[in-house]
Structures are given as structure tokens and as C-alpha cells.
Design an enzyme around this catalytic site. Sequence first.
Site, PDB file in Angstrom:
ATOM      1  N   ASP A 106      -3.335  19.989  17.938  1.00 44.54           N
ATOM      2  CA  ASP A 106      -2.229  19.507  17.109  1.00 44.54           C
ATOM      3  C   ASP A 106      -2.231  17.982  17.179  1.00 44.54           C
ATOM      4  O   ASP A 106      -2.214  17.401  18.262  1.00 44.54           O
ATOM      5  CB  ASP A 106      -0.920  20.087  17.664  1.00 44.54           C
ATOM      6  CG  ASP A 106       0.262  19.819  16.756  1.00 44.54           C
ATOM      7  OD1 ASP A 106       1.064  20.743  16.573  1.00 44.54           O
ATOM      8  OD2 ASP A 106       0.403  18.697  16.240  1.00 44.54           O
ATOM      9  N   ASP A 134      -1.872  19.484  10.338  1.00 44.52           N
ATOM     10  CA  ASP A 134      -2.329  18.809  11.563  1.00 44.52           C
ATOM     11  C   ASP A 134      -2.554  19.760  12.737  1.00 44.52           C
ATOM     12  O   ASP A 134      -2.584  19.327  13.878  1.00 44.52           O
ATOM     13  CB  ASP A 134      -1.345  17.692  11.956  1.00 44.52           C
ATOM     14  CG  ASP A 134      -0.152  18.192  12.750  1.00 44.52           C
ATOM     15  OD1 ASP A 134       0.293  19.325  12.508  1.00 44.52           O
ATOM     16  OD2 ASP A 134       0.310  17.438  13.617  1.00 44.52           O
ATOM     17  N   GLU A 135      -2.731  21.039  12.430  1.00 44.69           N
ATOM     18  CA  GLU A 135      -2.751  22.008  13.525  1.00 44.69           C
ATOM     19  C   GLU A 135      -3.783  23.111  13.244  1.00 44.69           C
ATOM     20  O   GLU A 135      -3.853  23.621  12.130  1.00 44.69           O
ATOM     21  CB  GLU A 135      -1.358  22.626  13.580  1.00 44.69           C
ATOM     22  CG  GLU A 135      -1.023  23.423  14.765  1.00 44.69           C
ATOM     23  CD  GLU A 135       0.353  24.075  14.573  1.00 44.69           C
ATOM     24  OE1 GLU A 135       0.606  25.042  15.290  1.00 44.69           O
ATOM     25  OE2 GLU A 135       1.126  23.654  13.708  1.00 44.69           O
TER      26      GLU A 135
HETATM   27  P1  TTP Z   1       4.211  18.525  13.784  1.00 53.02           P
HETATM   28  O1  TTP Z   1       2.859  18.732  14.373  1.00 53.02           O
HETATM   29  O2  TTP Z   1       5.263  19.542  14.049  1.00 53.02           O
HETATM   30  O3  TTP Z   1       4.810  17.135  14.289  1.00 53.02           O
HETATM   31  P2  TTP Z   1       4.089  15.748  14.528  1.00 53.02           P
HETATM   32  O4  TTP Z   1       2.616  15.843  14.381  1.00 53.02           O
HETATM   33  O5  TTP Z   1       4.745  14.713  13.681  1.00 53.02           O
HETATM   34  O6  TTP Z   1       4.486  15.427  16.022  1.00 53.02           O
HETATM   35  P3  TTP Z   1       3.936  16.085  17.367  1.00 53.02           P
HETATM   36  O7  TTP Z   1       3.301  14.957  18.122  1.00 53.02           O
HETATM   37  O8  TTP Z   1       5.127  16.630  18.049  1.00 53.02           O
HETATM   38  O9  TTP Z   1       2.938  17.139  16.957  1.00 53.02           O
HETATM   39  O10 TTP Z   1       4.098  18.366  12.221  1.00 53.02           O
HETATM   40  C1  TTP Z   1       2.993  17.749  11.587  1.00 53.02           C
HETATM   41  C2  TTP Z   1       3.440  16.953  10.393  1.00 53.02           C
HETATM   42  O11 TTP Z   1       4.123  17.808   9.456  1.00 53.02           O
HETATM   43  C3  TTP Z   1       4.419  15.846  10.722  1.00 53.02           C
HETATM   44  O12 TTP Z   1       3.758  14.638  11.078  1.00 53.02           O
HETATM   45  C4  TTP Z   1       5.212  15.722   9.457  1.00 53.02           C
HETATM   46  C5  TTP Z   1       5.199  17.094   8.845  1.00 53.02           C
HETATM   47  N1  TTP Z   1       6.485  17.775   9.077  1.00 53.02           N
HETATM   48  C6  TTP Z   1       7.473  17.674   8.112  1.00 53.02           C
HETATM   49  O13 TTP Z   1       7.272  17.042   7.070  1.00 53.02           O
HETATM   50  N2  TTP Z   1       8.682  18.270   8.356  1.00 53.02           N
HETATM   51  C7  TTP Z   1       8.962  18.973   9.493  1.00 53.02           C
HETATM   52  O14 TTP Z   1      10.079  19.493   9.669  1.00 53.02           O
HETATM   53  C8  TTP Z   1       7.922  19.077  10.492  1.00 53.02           C
HETATM   54  C9  TTP Z   1       8.177  19.813  11.777  1.00 53.02           C
HETATM   55  C10 TTP Z   1       6.722  18.466  10.236  1.00 53.02           C
HETATM   56 MG    MG Z   2       1.565  17.407  15.282  1.00 52.57          MG
END
Ligand code: TTP
Ligand code: MG
Length: 346
Positions: A10, A108-109
Site C-alpha cells: 500500500d 495504491d494497493e
Molecule cells: P489509502 O491507501 O487508504 O490512503 P493513503 O495512501 O492516502 O494513506 P496511507 O499512508 O494511510 O495508505 O488510499 C489511497 C488513496 O485513495 C489516497 O491517497 C486518496 C484516495 N482516497 C480517497 O480519495 N478517499 C478516501 O476516503 C480514501 C480512504 C482514499
Molecule cells: Mg495508501
Amino acid sequence: MAERIILHIDMDYFFAQIEERDNPRFRGKPVVVGADPKNGSGRGVVSTANYVARKYGIHSALPISKAYQLCPDAIFLPVNMELYQKVSSEIMEIIKKYSSQWEIISLDEAYLDISFSGSYEKAKEIGENLKKEIFEKEKLTATVGVGPNKIVAKIVSEKAKPNGLLVVTQPEAEKFLEPFDIDDLPGVGPKTAEKMRSLGINKIGDIKKLSKEDLINIFGVVGEDFYLRARGIDENPVSSEGVIKSIGRQYTFEKDTRDSKTLFSAFDEMILDVYKELFEAGFNFKTITVVCRFQGFETHTMAKTLKKPTNDLKILKTESKKLLLKFILQNQKLIRLIGVRVSSFS
Ligand code: TTP
Ligand code: MG
């Protein structure tokens, strides 16, 4: 099932990290990607925030006005989806090289089945190499979790964030999961979590206070999944099918409204956008979900599953409008946001 080794990757604060990478002057400052805060009167939500901004309590899905209140001096940026999608597909190309069994979950995962590595030491090395290659090519950090299945690997990577790498083996998995909140267990949504809390189940470990029969009586067939997952057991395969799980759009109105022209013209536009993306991907869908957020942030979803998969725009329009209409008729409150999503692709 033979012993497996699964890797979950991720990206860290993905949208915001890309912005930071491309604008080094942002580094060290709070960065928030999302709707326009309009000096505190903005109406959308935060997509994500970098870790500096998270220290102020800013996180994904928080109303942007609240984020502005918490840190008015943060750098607020609009969502540049085209850029993030391009970076995402470059990253996924790297990830896919590490195993023929990959599953992309979101921008991103992803999961990789790396059972072929044969040992957790080798698996750790693979994770390190993957992180290194992404950083060298994209100048972005990621977090990797390695575990005996998808559920454990995902929670491991959550624990290792940001820019981390952690390994939890099958014998360690059950103990490892115990202290996490029930919300962290995939499959436990807000409603299930509420029900669990009312029964005194707050942590994943607490699920083990109930017998398998109790769990099935209370939660239905998924009760058995909870029973197994709480013990670190999950046999779901990493499958490369259904790479995109759903296609959707949502829209927050400038002002809460019940004006049907405003509602339906925004809705029509979203339906067309969804249809275009669906058509380009060449998918047929079976499920249509409509989301409606009313004044005060009260949010509801309604879904319709068709008998047969289709890619017919007419069906999409008719069925989704029926759902939206139901919302309007059932609830007299002003509407803040509407959204439409199609899923169950074939
Ligand atoms: P995530 O992987 O949940 O969050 P992140 O990568 O920003 O942070 P982390 O380091 O905790 O992994 O989500 C990936 C992307 O998806 C995030 O950058 C933006 C988008 N996203 C949204 O637009 N709305 C949301 O509610 C979430 C959870 C994510
Ligand atoms: Mg992320």
C-alpha cells in the site's frame, strides 16, 4: 490449503505523496488533497493528507471545512486524478513483475501471492526489493505487509505504515491480530462494528469470546468468517480477475438541495461518466449502487442487483434513477451529495 505467503503493498499517503514529490517546496508542510476548502466554507471532503497534516487530526473523508478549521495554513490541493492514475498504473506494472498471481485492490494497493518464495526470509527480501524498485523508479515510498493470507498481510501493512516492512507468520498471526480494533478486520463494516460493540466486542481478540454458533446466529453466514479471521485464518485466494471492482462517481452540491433539476442533471452527468469508463474497460455490470448524503452528513446507500450482467446505458439510467427517486421520496431532508456506482463485473 498448503501454506501460503502473501504480500500486501500500500503506497503511503498516495495522492499527497505524489504532490510532494512533484513540488519539493511542500515537503515538511501539511498537505491536504481534496475539495476546495473555500476559506472554511467548502463542502466536499478530504481525499487524503500527508502525515504532517494527519498530526492535526486531518484524514481521508473528513469534511474539507473541518480540515480547514484544524489547520488553515495547510497546503490545500485539488485532486489531479489523471496524474494519480498514471502513476498508479506505472507502480502496478512494477508490482506485477514480482508474481504471476497479483490482485489490484485500488489505485495504491495490491496483493501478491509469493508462496513460491518458500520462506518468510525470502518473502521479506522480495518485499524489500519491491519497495526499493518503486522508490528508485517513482521516487515514492510504500509499505509492505507479509503474512500467511490476505487479511493478515493487510493488517500487517497497516501496522508497518509509513515506509515500513513487517512480516507476521501463521503461528504469530492470531496473537498479532488480537489488539486491533474490530473495524480493522476486513468484512466488518460500520453497521457490523456497531453491533459488535454493543455486544462488548471492541478488539479483534474479543471476537473469540463468542462461539462459532453464536457468531453465525448473530451475523449470519459471515459469522463463520469472523470466527476464522479472528484466529488469523483466511483462505481467500489472490486472484487477478476483476482487477477493477467498481466504477463510480459522486458529487457534492454547492448548497444542500431538493431541486429535482439540479439533482437529476448532476446525476445524469455522473451516469454518463460511469458509462464511459465502463465502456472503455469493456465490462458488464450486475449491481448498481446509489449513495445519498443528506443535510447533517447522514449517508445512506441503496443497491439493485440485476438478473443478468449488462452494459446497457438505458438500464443503468432507469435503475439508478429509480433508486435516487426512492431516496428523495423516503427522506424529506435536503440533499448534500449523490453518487452512483456499478460493480459485480463480468
Ligand atoms: P489509502 O491507501 O487508504 O490512503 P493513503 O495512501 O492516502 O494513506 P496511507 O499512508 O494511510 O495508505 O488510499 C489511497 C488513496 O485513495 C489516497 O491517497 C486518496 C484516495 N482516497 C480517497 O480519495 N478517499 C478516501 O476516503 C480514501 C480512504 C482514499
Ligand atoms: Mg495508501
